[in-house]
Design an enzyme around this catalytic site. Structure first.
Site, mmCIF file in Angstrom:
data_model
loop_
_atom_site.group_PDB
_atom_site.id
_atom_site.type_symbol
_atom_site.label_atom_id
_atom_site.label_comp_id
_atom_site.label_asym_id
_atom_site.label_seq_id
_atom_site.Cartn_x
_atom_site.Cartn_y
_atom_site.Cartn_z
ATOM 1 N N GLY A 51 0.843 -1.189 0.000
ATOM 2 C CA GLY A 51 0.000 0.000 0.000
ATOM 3 C C GLY A 51 0.878 1.238 0.000
ATOM 4 C CD GLN A 56 3.500 5.669 2.726
ATOM 5 O OE1 GLN A 56 2.480 5.106 2.322
ATOM 6 N NE2 GLN A 56 4.511 5.033 3.297
ATOM 7 C CB CYS A 100 5.622 2.256 7.507
ATOM 8 S SG CYS A 100 5.155 3.778 6.671
ATOM 9 C CG LEU A 101 6.710 1.233 1.427
ATOM 10 C CD1 LEU A 101 5.977 1.630 0.151
ATOM 11 C CD2 LEU A 101 7.790 0.215 1.147
ATOM 12 C CG HIS A 142 -0.368 1.351 7.259
ATOM 13 N ND1 HIS A 142 0.576 0.924 8.176
ATOM 14 C CD2 HIS A 142 0.312 2.091 6.354
ATOM 15 C CE1 HIS A 142 1.765 1.402 7.832
ATOM 16 N NE2 HIS A 142 1.619 2.110 6.726
ATOM 17 C CD GLU A 143 -1.206 2.646 2.766
ATOM 18 O OE1 GLU A 143 -0.767 3.798 2.639
ATOM 19 O OE2 GLU A 143 -0.463 1.671 2.969
ATOM 20 C CG HIS A 146 0.689 6.703 5.680
ATOM 21 N ND1 HIS A 146 1.812 7.258 6.250
ATOM 22 C CD2 HIS A 146 0.977 5.394 5.478
ATOM 23 C CE1 HIS A 146 2.732 6.324 6.395
ATOM 24 N NE2 HIS A 146 2.252 5.186 5.942
#
Length: 181
Positions: A51, A56, A100-101, A142-143, A146
């Site tokens: 995702g 991000q 997480c990226l 999660h997204e 963000h």
């Protein structure tokens, strides 16, 4: 209209201001938005994520993309613009490892709802609804976090968060290919 090929963009790391504030609603649905979504998918795949939220890759817009499995193993590949998260009133919590990226190479146990629904629109302004279980439910939460300026490490105790962020700062790559989301 043919879908454009996306270009991977560098992943924004935790601490960058765009990751720590609510993202702006999308109001213009044009070719630039279509290209952004294509770039988001390309960035997510290049970084080996499941995702990715627009912030991000440094873009202040309420958009996310995902490609992840639900509790049955069925994959959902989608984008959602201006998502609204809906959680069931009955709390059914699951604790699982999350990464997480934007915090590359680090993982921690995070408790989230077992099911989640996101409602938004697609590139053409048409309604989109995703009902998730398993990893998909976790990814939806999660997204949207963000896009609201919250990373998974912000849900952790301060000491754990500090340790993970210090380790992420030492992680070798900056940009594409630096972690999981």
């Amino acid at each position: 209209m043919q879908t454009p090929t996306g270009t991977p963009r560098p992943i924004t790391r935790y601490g960058t201001p765009v990751l720590h504030r609510r993202c702006a609603e999308v109001t213009v649905f044009d070719d630039a938005l279509t290209q952004l979504v294509a770039d988001m998918f390309a960035s997510m795949y290049a970084a080996h994520g499941v995702g990715l939220a627009a912030n991000q890759i440094g873009v202040d817009a309420r958009i996310f993309v995902l490609d992840c499995p639900d509790a049955t193993g069925a994959h959902t590949t989608a984008h959602v613009i201006n998502p609204v998260l809906h959680l069931p009133e009955q709390r059914d919590l699951v604790t699982d490892s999350e990464g997480c990226l934007s915090v590359p190479g680090q993982y921690a146990e995070v408790t989230r709802q077992a099911t989640a629904t996101v409602i938004g629109v697609d590139l053409h302004g048409q309604p989109v609804r995703i009902d998730g279980t398993g990893t998909l439910a976790r990814c939806l939460q999660h997204e949207v976090d963000h896009l609201d300026g919250l990373a998974y490490v912000d849900r952790l105790p301060a000491r754990t968060r500090k340790r993970l962020l210090a380790a992420a700062a030492e992680h070798p790559g900056v940009g594409v290919g630096t972690g999981q989301d």
